[in-house]
Design a protein around this motif. Structure first.
Motif, PDB file in Angstrom:
ATOM      1  N   VAL A 193       0.836  -1.202   0.000  1.00  0.00           N
ATOM      2  CA  VAL A 193       0.000   0.000   0.000  1.00  0.00           C
ATOM      3  C   VAL A 193       0.871   1.251   0.000  1.00  0.00           C
ATOM      4  O   VAL A 193       0.562   2.229  -0.696  1.00  0.00           O
ATOM      5  CB  VAL A 193      -0.968  -0.021   1.197  1.00  0.00           C
ATOM      6  N   GLY A 194       1.965   1.235   0.748  1.00  0.00           N
ATOM      7  CA  GLY A 194       2.875   2.388   0.743  1.00  0.00           C
ATOM      8  C   GLY A 194       3.467   2.631  -0.626  1.00  0.00           C
ATOM      9  O   GLY A 194       3.554   3.781  -1.091  1.00  0.00           O
ATOM     10  N   PHE A 195       3.867   1.569  -1.307  1.00  0.00           N
ATOM     11  CA  PHE A 195       4.402   1.720  -2.661  1.00  0.00           C
ATOM     12  C   PHE A 195       3.331   2.239  -3.611  1.00  0.00           C
ATOM     13  O   PHE A 195       3.597   3.103  -4.456  1.00  0.00           O
ATOM     14  CB  PHE A 195       4.956   0.386  -3.168  1.00  0.00           C
ATOM     15  N   MET A 196       2.099   1.731  -3.464  1.00  0.00           N
ATOM     16  CA  MET A 196       1.017   2.197  -4.326  1.00  0.00           C
ATOM     17  C   MET A 196       0.659   3.650  -4.041  1.00  0.00           C
ATOM     18  O   MET A 196       0.318   4.398  -4.959  1.00  0.00           O
ATOM     19  CB  MET A 196      -0.202   1.296  -4.177  1.00  0.00           C
ATOM     20  N   MET A 197       0.750   4.069  -2.774  1.00  0.00           N
ATOM     21  CA  MET A 197       0.494   5.477  -2.446  1.00  0.00           C
ATOM     22  C   MET A 197       1.572   6.364  -3.051  1.00  0.00           C
ATOM     23  O   MET A 197       1.275   7.442  -3.577  1.00  0.00           O
ATOM     24  CB  MET A 197       0.439   5.666  -0.924  1.00  0.00           C
ATOM     25  N   LEU A 198       2.829   5.937  -2.981  1.00  0.00           N
ATOM     26  CA  LEU A 198       3.918   6.737  -3.534  1.00  0.00           C
ATOM     27  C   LEU A 198       3.855   6.819  -5.053  1.00  0.00           C
ATOM     28  O   LEU A 198       4.261   7.832  -5.638  1.00  0.00           O
ATOM     29  CB  LEU A 198       5.263   6.160  -3.096  1.00  0.00           C
ATOM     30  N   SER A 199       3.357   5.776  -5.695  1.00  0.00           N
ATOM     31  CA  SER A 199       3.271   5.798  -7.150  1.00  0.00           C
ATOM     32  C   SER A 199       1.980   6.451  -7.642  1.00  0.00           C
ATOM     33  O   SER A 199       1.795   6.596  -8.842  1.00  0.00           O
ATOM     34  CB  SER A 199       3.385   4.377  -7.713  1.00  0.00           C
ATOM     35  N   GLY A 200       1.093   6.844  -6.738  1.00  0.00           N
ATOM     36  CA  GLY A 200      -0.123   7.557  -7.112  1.00  0.00           C
ATOM     37  C   GLY A 200      -1.276   6.658  -7.507  1.00  0.00           C
ATOM     38  O   GLY A 200      -2.255   7.140  -8.058  1.00  0.00           O
ATOM     39  N   ARG A 201      -1.209   5.384  -7.244  1.00  0.00           N
ATOM     40  CA  ARG A 201      -2.281   4.465  -7.618  1.00  0.00           C
ATOM     41  C   ARG A 201      -3.372   4.376  -6.568  1.00  0.00           C
ATOM     42  O   ARG A 201      -4.482   3.939  -6.862  1.00  0.00           O
ATOM     43  CB  ARG A 201      -1.719   3.068  -7.861  1.00  0.00           C
ATOM     44  N   VAL A 202      -3.048   4.726  -5.342  1.00  0.00           N
ATOM     45  CA  VAL A 202      -4.013   4.643  -4.246  1.00  0.00           C
ATOM     46  C   VAL A 202      -4.095   6.004  -3.571  1.00  0.00           C
ATOM     47  O   VAL A 202      -3.080   6.675  -3.354  1.00  0.00           O
ATOM     48  CB  VAL A 202      -3.577   3.563  -3.219  1.00  0.00           C
ATOM     49  N   ASN A 203      -5.322   6.378  -3.233  1.00  0.00           N
ATOM     50  CA  ASN A 203      -5.542   7.616  -2.501  1.00  0.00           C
ATOM     51  C   ASN A 203      -4.888   7.509  -1.120  1.00  0.00           C
ATOM     52  O   ASN A 203      -4.890   6.452  -0.490  1.00  0.00           O
ATOM     53  CB  ASN A 203      -7.054   7.833  -2.357  1.00  0.00           C
ATOM     54  N   TRP A 204      -4.330   8.598  -0.644  1.00  0.00           N
ATOM     55  CA  TRP A 204      -3.646   8.592   0.653  1.00  0.00           C
ATOM     56  C   TRP A 204      -4.588   8.226   1.785  1.00  0.00           C
ATOM     57  O   TRP A 204      -4.204   7.582   2.755  1.00  0.00           O
ATOM     58  CB  TRP A 204      -3.001   9.956   0.910  1.00  0.00           C
TER      59      TRP A 204
END
Length: 104
Positions: free
Chosen positions: A61-72
């Motif tokens: 989830v942290g990687f997806m948040m950093l790549s912009g795929r998941v809302n913070w």
């Protein structure tokens, strides 16, 4: 599995583990297998497997948040769910202490 399902599963697991851990005292006769099953579920939810899954979930989830795929906000829900899951015993102990202080 989408993020909402993961977050709701973690939150539901946290409440289940907290309720199972809050039970103290002797068990009624004939409930040995049930108590053993609940203890196994609690050990599974709070054991090495759960810790490994939570670390992997937070990393993904942290990687997806950093790549912009998941809302913070959704990512933070997963991380807070992990804290609630593993901190359920401390939360229940705090609530019990607060209830005892106000009751007596």
């Amino acid at each position: 599995m989408n993020l909402k399902t993961l977050a709701s599963t973690l939150i539901l697991s946290a409440f289940s583990a907290g309720a199972a851990h809050a039970q103290t005292g002797s068990a009624p006769r004939g409930s040995g297998p049930i108590v053993a099953a609940v203890d196994w579920v609690q050990a599974t939810l709070l054991g090495n497997i759960a810790t490994t899954v939570a670390v992997i979930a937070v990393a993904i989830v942290g990687f997806m948040m950093l790549s912009g795929r998941v809302n913070w906000r959704h990512g933070a829900m997963v991380i807070v769910g992990c804290f609630v899951l593993f901190g359920a015993t401390v939360i229940v102990a705090g609530i019990q202490t607060a209830a005892q202080l106000t009751a007596g």
